[in-house]
Motif scaffolding. Structure first.
Motif, PDB file in Angstrom:
ATOM      1  N   ASP A 167      27.915  -2.915  38.454  1.00 59.38           N
ATOM      2  CA  ASP A 167      28.856  -4.014  38.277  1.00 59.38           C
ATOM      3  C   ASP A 167      29.429  -4.395  39.641  1.00 59.38           C
ATOM      4  N   ILE A 168      29.875  -5.653  39.741  1.00 53.80           N
ATOM      5  CA  ILE A 168      30.480  -6.182  40.966  1.00 53.80           C
ATOM      6  C   ILE A 168      31.794  -6.845  40.572  1.00 53.80           C
ATOM      7  N   ARG A 169      32.876  -6.456  41.236  1.00 48.85           N
ATOM      8  CA  ARG A 169      34.185  -7.001  40.881  1.00 48.85           C
ATOM      9  C   ARG A 169      34.988  -7.351  42.128  1.00 48.85           C
ATOM     10  N   ILE A 170      35.853  -8.347  41.976  1.00 47.65           N
ATOM     11  CA  ILE A 170      36.824  -8.657  43.029  1.00 47.65           C
ATOM     12  C   ILE A 170      37.990  -7.694  42.870  1.00 47.65           C
ATOM     13  N   ASP A 171      38.360  -7.012  43.955  1.00 52.22           N
ATOM     14  CA  ASP A 171      39.435  -6.025  43.885  1.00 52.22           C
ATOM     15  C   ASP A 171      40.713  -6.508  44.573  1.00 52.22           C
ATOM     16  N   THR A 172      40.697  -7.720  45.101  1.00 45.78           N
ATOM     17  CA  THR A 172      41.890  -8.288  45.722  1.00 45.78           C
ATOM     18  C   THR A 172      42.812  -8.834  44.638  1.00 45.78           C
ATOM     19  N   ALA A 173      44.045  -8.370  44.626  1.00 45.72           N
ATOM     20  CA  ALA A 173      44.999  -8.840  43.621  1.00 45.72           C
ATOM     21  C   ALA A 173      45.380 -10.292  43.897  1.00 45.72           C
ATOM     22  N   PRO A 174      45.431 -11.139  42.870  1.00 44.35           N
ATOM     23  CA  PRO A 174      45.828 -12.539  43.075  1.00 44.35           C
ATOM     24  C   PRO A 174      47.299 -12.644  43.454  1.00 44.35           C
ATOM     25  N   THR A 175      47.646 -13.696  44.166  1.00 47.78           N
ATOM     26  CA  THR A 175      49.033 -13.971  44.536  1.00 47.78           C
ATOM     27  C   THR A 175      49.434 -15.311  43.926  1.00 47.78           C
ATOM     28  N   PRO A 176      50.730 -15.642  43.919  1.00 49.28           N
ATOM     29  CA  PRO A 176      51.139 -16.940  43.364  1.00 49.28           C
ATOM     30  C   PRO A 176      50.560 -18.136  44.108  1.00 49.28           C
ATOM     31  N   ALA A 177      50.247 -17.983  45.420  1.00 51.11           N
ATOM     32  CA  ALA A 177      49.812 -19.121  46.232  1.00 51.11           C
ATOM     33  C   ALA A 177      48.306 -19.174  46.457  1.00 51.11           C
ATOM     34  N   TRP A 178      47.614 -18.051  46.338  1.00 52.53           N
ATOM     35  CA  TRP A 178      46.161 -18.048  46.555  1.00 52.53           C
ATOM     36  C   TRP A 178      45.522 -16.883  45.808  1.00 52.53           C
ATOM     37  N   TRP A 179      44.232 -17.042  45.525  1.00 54.77           N
ATOM     38  CA  TRP A 179      43.499 -15.990  44.827  1.00 54.77           C
ATOM     39  C   TRP A 179      41.996 -16.229  44.962  1.00 54.77           C
ATOM     40  N   TYR A 180      41.239 -15.178  44.646  1.00 55.88           N
ATOM     41  CA  TYR A 180      39.777 -15.256  44.636  1.00 55.88           C
ATOM     42  C   TYR A 180      39.275 -15.214  43.196  1.00 55.88           C
ATOM     43  N   GLU A 181      38.160 -15.889  42.964  1.00 56.30           N
ATOM     44  CA  GLU A 181      37.482 -15.816  41.672  1.00 56.30           C
ATOM     45  C   GLU A 181      35.972 -15.739  41.902  1.00 56.30           C
ATOM     46  N   MET A 182      35.299 -15.015  41.015  1.00 54.50           N
ATOM     47  CA  MET A 182      33.845 -14.946  41.089  1.00 54.50           C
ATOM     48  C   MET A 182      33.268 -16.269  40.598  1.00 54.50           C
ATOM     49  N   LYS A 183      32.479 -16.912  41.443  1.00 53.29           N
ATOM     50  CA  LYS A 183      31.885 -18.192  41.081  1.00 53.29           C
ATOM     51  C   LYS A 183      30.517 -18.023  40.428  1.00 53.29           C
ATOM     52  N   ASP A 184      29.718 -17.105  40.972  1.00 52.07           N
ATOM     53  CA  ASP A 184      28.349 -16.967  40.475  1.00 52.07           C
ATOM     54  C   ASP A 184      27.785 -15.625  40.923  1.00 52.07           C
ATOM     55  N   ILE A 185      27.077 -14.948  40.023  1.00 52.03           N
ATOM     56  CA  ILE A 185      26.351 -13.722  40.377  1.00 52.03           C
ATOM     57  C   ILE A 185      24.873 -13.986  40.133  1.00 52.03           C
ATOM     58  N   ARG A 186      24.133 -14.105  41.204  1.00 52.09           N
ATOM     59  CA  ARG A 186      22.706 -14.404  41.103  1.00 52.09           C
ATOM     60  C   ARG A 186      21.860 -13.135  41.020  1.00 52.09           C
ATOM     61  N   LYS A 187      22.395 -12.049  41.582  1.00 53.48           N
ATOM     62  CA  LYS A 187      21.654 -10.789  41.537  1.00 53.48           C
ATOM     63  C   LYS A 187      22.636  -9.632  41.452  1.00 53.48           C
ATOM     64  N   ASN A 188      22.363  -8.714  40.526  1.00 53.27           N
ATOM     65  CA  ASN A 188      23.157  -7.499  40.352  1.00 53.27           C
ATOM     66  C   ASN A 188      22.200  -6.447  39.813  1.00 53.27           C
ATOM     67  N   SER A 189      21.553  -5.728  40.731  1.00 54.65           N
ATOM     68  CA  SER A 189      20.451  -4.842  40.356  1.00 54.65           C
ATOM     69  C   SER A 189      20.672  -3.445  40.920  1.00 54.65           C
ATOM     70  N   ILE A 190      20.502  -2.433  40.073  1.00 54.53           N
ATOM     71  CA  ILE A 190      20.668  -1.047  40.497  1.00 54.53           C
ATOM     72  C   ILE A 190      19.335  -0.312  40.376  1.00 54.53           C
ATOM     73  N   SER A 191      19.046   0.546  41.348  1.00 57.09           N
ATOM     74  CA  SER A 191      17.813   1.336  41.316  1.00 57.09           C
ATOM     75  C   SER A 191      18.069   2.669  42.004  1.00 57.09           C
ATOM     76  N   VAL A 192      17.209   3.639  41.737  1.00 53.85           N
ATOM     77  CA  VAL A 192      17.305   4.926  42.412  1.00 53.85           C
ATOM     78  C   VAL A 192      16.137   5.045  43.386  1.00 53.85           C
ATOM     79  N   LYS A 193      16.449   5.461  44.596  1.00 53.76           N
ATOM     80  CA  LYS A 193      15.433   5.647  45.628  1.00 53.76           C
ATOM     81  C   LYS A 193      15.214   7.147  45.832  1.00 53.76           C
TER      82      LYS A 193
END
Length: 228
Positions: free
Chosen positions: A155-181
């Motif tokens: 999983d991929i998440r934004i960990d920055t807490a939003p503020t009253p004046a600015w914030w981040y949001e996830m717009k698009d996840i094109r790839k989220n792949s896990i593998s074992v090497k």
């Protein structure tokens, strides 16, 4: 003759009034609203403030979970200045070197010397943006011998807490792949490959305007040291 004179006088008065009305409306419409840095931005004036700052109010978006608090014009201007400093693109190559300030294991289910672990890294990728990369895998552990055997999820998440004046949001996840090497060896590791875009918003009371999109791509690895 009197009728002609009266008609001319009437037309002059009509034209004068029309010109006055036009001039008055032009003066009002041409006036540009100004705000002091300490002006508190509210639902009533935020659209005018956005225009004042050169932002198009038609692009306002409502956040699902707004953060309440007093926001001034200065706060929004500082947030807008921060947006101008953000990178246009970020590429991460985390070969298990620390790009984060935290790592841990969670939700561990132990079966003798094997089990399932969910681990994560927090990566500070700009001055204000912190991402959380999460990976789940099966492992084997026997004393000092540890290795990953398979990958289960991520999983991929934004960990920055939003503020009253600015914030981040996830717009698009094109790839989220896990593998074992190198599975079932002491050199094994989980690799999370990703390609996504984060949006930076400024606003007030949960109403914000997207001012920057940041594409992020790359990978993050979790070696055997993450195994409990």
């Amino acid at each position: 003759m009197k009728k002609i004179f009266s008609f001319i006088l009437t037309m002059i008065m009509i034209l004068s009034l029309a010109n006055f009305a036009f001039a008055s409306s032009t003066t009002v419409s041409d006036q540009k609203m100004t705000f002091s840095p300490d002006t508190v931005v509210t639902d009533d004036n935020m659209y005018d403030v956005f225009k004042y700052m050169g932002l198009n109010p038609i692009n306002v978006k409502k956040r699902d979970k707004p953060v309440s608090g007093v926001v001034t014009v200065r706060d929004l201007q500082n947030a807008l200045n921060e947006a101008k400093k953000l990178p246009n693109r970020i590429v991460i190559r985390d070969d298990n070197e620390s790009v984060s300030n935290d790592s841990t294991t969670q939700n561990i289910t132990t079966l003798a010397t094997s089990g399932t672990a969910t681990v994560y890294k927090k990566a500070t990728i700009t001055n204000s943006l912190v991402m959380k990369y999460i990976a789940t895998g099966k492992y084997y552990s026997n004393g000092t011998t540890k290795y990953w055997t398979s990958a289960l999820g991520s999983d991929i998440r934004i960990d920055t807490a939003p503020t009253p004046a600015w914030w981040y949001e996830m717009k698009d996840i094109r790839k989220n792949s896990i593998s074992v090497k190198n599975p079932s060896t002491t050199s094994s590791y989980l690799q999370l490959d990703y390609d996504y875009t984060v949006g930076y918003y400024i606003g007030v009371n949960g109403y914000g305007i997207l001012t920057k999109e940041i594409p992020v791509s790359g990978y993050t690895r979790f070696d055997k040291t993450y195994i409990p």
